[in-house]
Structure formats: structure tokens, C-alpha cells
Design a protein around this motif. Structure first.
Motif, mmCIF file in Angstrom:
data_model
loop_
_atom_site.group_PDB
_atom_site.id
_atom_site.type_symbol
_atom_site.label_atom_id
_atom_site.label_comp_id
_atom_site.label_asym_id
_atom_site.label_seq_id
_atom_site.Cartn_x
_atom_site.Cartn_y
_atom_site.Cartn_z
ATOM 1 N N TYR A 112 -4.513 -2.822 -7.407
ATOM 2 C CA TYR A 112 -3.832 -1.558 -7.625
ATOM 3 C C TYR A 112 -4.510 -0.481 -6.788
ATOM 4 O O TYR A 112 -5.732 -0.468 -6.666
ATOM 5 N N ILE A 113 -3.691 0.400 -6.214
ATOM 6 C CA ILE A 113 -4.227 1.549 -5.490
ATOM 7 C C ILE A 113 -3.573 2.801 -6.057
ATOM 8 O O ILE A 113 -2.470 2.730 -6.612
ATOM 9 N N PRO A 119 1.221 5.791 1.083
ATOM 10 C CA PRO A 119 1.677 6.054 2.459
ATOM 11 C C PRO A 119 0.588 5.794 3.514
ATOM 12 O O PRO A 119 0.892 5.341 4.615
ATOM 13 N N LYS A 120 -0.668 6.051 3.179
ATOM 14 C CA LYS A 120 -1.757 5.781 4.124
ATOM 15 C C LYS A 120 -1.897 4.276 4.364
ATOM 16 O O LYS A 120 -2.150 3.838 5.480
ATOM 17 N N VAL A 121 -1.752 3.486 3.294
ATOM 18 C CA VAL A 121 -1.867 2.031 3.411
ATOM 19 C C VAL A 121 -0.687 1.460 4.203
ATOM 20 O O VAL A 121 -0.869 0.612 5.077
ATOM 21 N N ILE A 122 0.512 1.947 3.913
ATOM 22 C CA ILE A 122 1.701 1.452 4.603
ATOM 23 C C ILE A 122 1.700 1.897 6.066
ATOM 24 O O ILE A 122 2.000 1.111 6.950
ATOM 25 N N GLY A 123 1.326 3.152 6.310
ATOM 26 C CA GLY A 123 1.270 3.679 7.676
ATOM 27 C C GLY A 123 2.624 4.085 8.198
ATOM 28 O O GLY A 123 3.657 3.784 7.592
ATOM 29 N N SER A 127 3.401 0.428 9.998
ATOM 30 C CA SER A 127 2.515 -0.140 11.022
ATOM 31 C C SER A 127 1.193 -0.676 10.462
ATOM 32 O O SER A 127 0.723 -1.733 10.896
ATOM 33 N N ARG A 128 0.588 0.028 9.513
ATOM 34 C CA ARG A 128 -0.717 -0.426 9.007
ATOM 35 C C ARG A 128 -0.589 -1.687 8.161
ATOM 36 O O ARG A 128 -1.360 -2.628 8.333
ATOM 37 N N ILE A 129 0.366 -1.708 7.252
ATOM 38 C CA ILE A 129 0.491 -2.890 6.404
ATOM 39 C C ILE A 129 0.936 -4.088 7.247
ATOM 40 O O ILE A 129 0.523 -5.222 6.996
ATOM 41 N N LYS A 130 1.727 -3.857 8.284
ATOM 42 C CA LYS A 130 2.102 -4.946 9.195
ATOM 43 C C LYS A 130 0.866 -5.506 9.899
ATOM 44 O O LYS A 130 0.732 -6.721 10.058
ATOM 45 N N GLU A 131 -0.045 -4.617 10.324
ATOM 46 C CA GLU A 131 -1.261 -5.087 10.994
ATOM 47 C C GLU A 131 -2.146 -5.860 10.021
ATOM 48 O O GLU A 131 -2.736 -6.877 10.390
ATOM 49 N N VAL A 132 -2.225 -5.408 8.764
ATOM 50 C CA VAL A 132 -3.008 -6.142 7.759
ATOM 51 C C VAL A 132 -2.411 -7.536 7.572
ATOM 52 O O VAL A 132 -3.132 -8.533 7.559
ATOM 53 N N ARG A 133 -1.104 -7.602 7.444
ATOM 54 C CA ARG A 133 -0.433 -8.903 7.280
ATOM 55 C C ARG A 133 -0.684 -9.809 8.488
ATOM 56 O O ARG A 133 -1.001 -10.993 8.342
ATOM 57 N N SER A 134 -0.523 -9.251 9.670
ATOM 58 C CA SER A 134 -0.683 -10.032 10.891
ATOM 59 C C SER A 134 -2.121 -10.520 11.061
ATOM 60 O O SER A 134 -2.354 -11.678 11.391
ATOM 61 N N TYR A 135 -3.075 -9.633 10.814
ATOM 62 C CA TYR A 135 -4.491 -9.977 11.009
ATOM 63 C C TYR A 135 -4.987 -10.989 9.983
ATOM 64 O O TYR A 135 -5.651 -11.947 10.314
ATOM 65 N N THR A 136 -4.644 -10.765 8.713
ATOM 66 C CA THR A 136 -5.195 -11.608 7.645
ATOM 67 C C THR A 136 -4.365 -12.854 7.372
ATOM 68 O O THR A 136 -4.853 -13.781 6.730
ATOM 69 N N LYS A 137 -3.126 -12.876 7.818
ATOM 70 C CA LYS A 137 -2.186 -13.974 7.530
ATOM 71 C C LYS A 137 -1.898 -14.074 6.031
ATOM 72 O O LYS A 137 -1.510 -15.115 5.530
ATOM 73 N N CYS A 138 -2.111 -12.979 5.323
ATOM 74 C CA CYS A 138 -1.892 -12.918 3.881
ATOM 75 C C CYS A 138 -0.483 -12.379 3.627
ATOM 76 O O CYS A 138 -0.046 -11.430 4.278
ATOM 77 N N VAL A 171 -6.831 -3.221 2.635
ATOM 78 C CA VAL A 171 -5.963 -2.348 1.839
ATOM 79 C C VAL A 171 -6.798 -1.317 1.071
ATOM 80 O O VAL A 171 -6.478 -0.128 1.071
ATOM 81 N N ASN A 172 -7.877 -1.765 0.441
ATOM 82 C CA ASN A 172 -8.703 -0.843 -0.341
ATOM 83 C C ASN A 172 -9.433 0.188 0.506
ATOM 84 O O ASN A 172 -9.777 1.260 0.012
ATOM 85 N N ASN A 173 -9.675 -0.128 1.777
ATOM 86 C CA ASN A 173 -10.470 0.778 2.615
ATOM 87 C C ASN A 173 -9.697 1.534 3.669
ATOM 88 O O ASN A 173 -10.268 2.418 4.315
ATOM 89 N N ILE A 174 -8.421 1.254 3.857
ATOM 90 C CA ILE A 174 -7.619 2.018 4.812
ATOM 91 C C ILE A 174 -7.694 3.518 4.516
ATOM 92 O O ILE A 174 -7.921 4.307 5.435
ATOM 93 N N PRO A 175 -7.572 3.945 3.251
ATOM 94 C CA PRO A 175 -7.616 5.394 2.993
ATOM 95 C C PRO A 175 -8.924 6.065 3.438
ATOM 96 O O PRO A 175 -8.946 7.232 3.766
#
Length: 180
Positions: A112-113, A119-123, A127-138, A171-175
Motif C-alpha cells: 500500500y502507498i 501519480p508520482k509512482v505511475i508517472g 512512464s514510471r510504472i511501465k519502467e518498473v514493470r519492464s525492469y523487474t519483469k514483475c 514503487v516504495n522509493n519512487i516518491p
């Protein structure tokens, strides 16, 4: 740099000749988690010079891969992670310790955040959540705004323990890297 003049990319034999250090590189069948052990022997100066050459060779390789758009084509469950500018930004501020769980079994975890940080996490445009998905494969899903309690937003993560660990860290540290 210390005035190293060499043709790039350097090969292990080049590094041996230039530094004077003895370099032993682990064989392919001993490689774990896409990491290879390198043993250096020699004087303090030789080892220092070899390390400088190795680090420069790695930096050059990363730069070439980035310029050529090399993507991670891992087929091992996604544990060979390509570079991520966002991950590099976060880990330059918040220390990162990777998961040591070797399991490749898929798990799920919910985090939970604060809703205001979503909005900071999503970008911008996701763009940010897409990069998290792409990088982590999660596999990551973020609770819809209309479904949340207004205070916290639920984020579901699905992947291997290492994928989830990295996604949760990002996700927890993007902000923390974007001004409020």
C-alpha cells in the motif's frame, strides 16, 4: 582517468598485459545469477590498474548496449535485469540490497502507498510504472482511484521473489526522488 590509452573494447588478455595482474575469470558453468567471479592477483598497483581497466570496460559495454538499444532477452524467469535509469536514480539515494531468495516460483504480494503519491509512482502517461514493470519483469496492478479508500492505494505484485523484491523497492522509493 589515469591516461589509459587502449583500443576498446578490452579483452581479459589486454587487461592482463596492461596491468601486469593475473586475472582468473570463472567458467560459464560456475556463473550464478548472471554474475561472474573474477580473481585478481598481483601488487597493489597492478590490481588497482586492473580494476580501473575492468570498470572502464564494463562502463564502455553498458554505454554501447544503451546506444544500441540492447534489451534484456532473459529466459530464466527474468532474473537477469537490464539497466534502468529509474532504478539507478533511486538506488543512488536509497541503498538497495537485493533478494537472496533463489526461488523461481511465482508469488503474489500486496503493498500500500499513500493515495497522494500514486501519480508520482505511475508517472507521466504511466512512464514510471511501465519502467518498473519492464525492469523487474514483475506483473503490477494498481487499484483504481474509485475503488480505494481515499487514504491508501493497493498495489498487487506478482512474480518471483526477486522480481517482487525489486518492484516493491522501486514503487516504495519512487516518491523519494521526485519533489512533492
Amino acid at each position: 582517468s589515469s591516461g589509459i590509452n587502449a583500443e576498446w573494447p578490452l579483452r581479459p588478455g589486454d587487461i592482463r598485459r596492461m596491468s601486469g595482474a593475473t586475472i582468473t575469470i570463472a567458467k560459464d558453468d560456475t556463473v550464478e545469477n548472471a554474475e561472474r567471479n573474477i580473481k585478481l592477483q598481483g601488487t597493489k598497483e597492478q590490481i588497482g590498474h586492473a580494476l580501473e581497466l575492468i570498470n572502464r570496460a564494463i562502463a564502455e559495454k553498458i554505454e554501447r548496449d544503451n546506444q544500441e538499444g540492447v534489451k534484456n532477452n532473459s529466459t530464466d524467469g527474468g532474473d537477469n535485469f537490464a539497466r534502468s535509469q529509474l532504478f539507478d536514480q533511486i538506488s543512488s539515494i536509497v541503498p538497495f540490497i537485493d533478494s537472496t531468495d533463489p526461488s523461481t516460483e511465482e508469488n503474489s504480494e500486496t503493498i500500500y502507498i499513500p493515495n497522494g503519491l500514486t501519480p508520482k509512482v505511475i508517472g507521466p502517461k504511466g512512464s514510471r510504472i511501465k519502467e518498473v514493470r519492464s525492469y523487474t519483469k514483475c506483473y503490477i496492478t494498481i487499484e483504481n482511484d474509485r475503488d480505494c479508500d481515499g487514504i491508501q492505494r493497493k498495489i498487487c505484485l506478482r512474480g518471483t521473489p526477486k522480481q517482487i523484491h525489486r518492484a516493491k523497492y522501486m514503487v516504495n522509493n519512487i516518491p523519494s526522488i521526485f519533489d512533492k
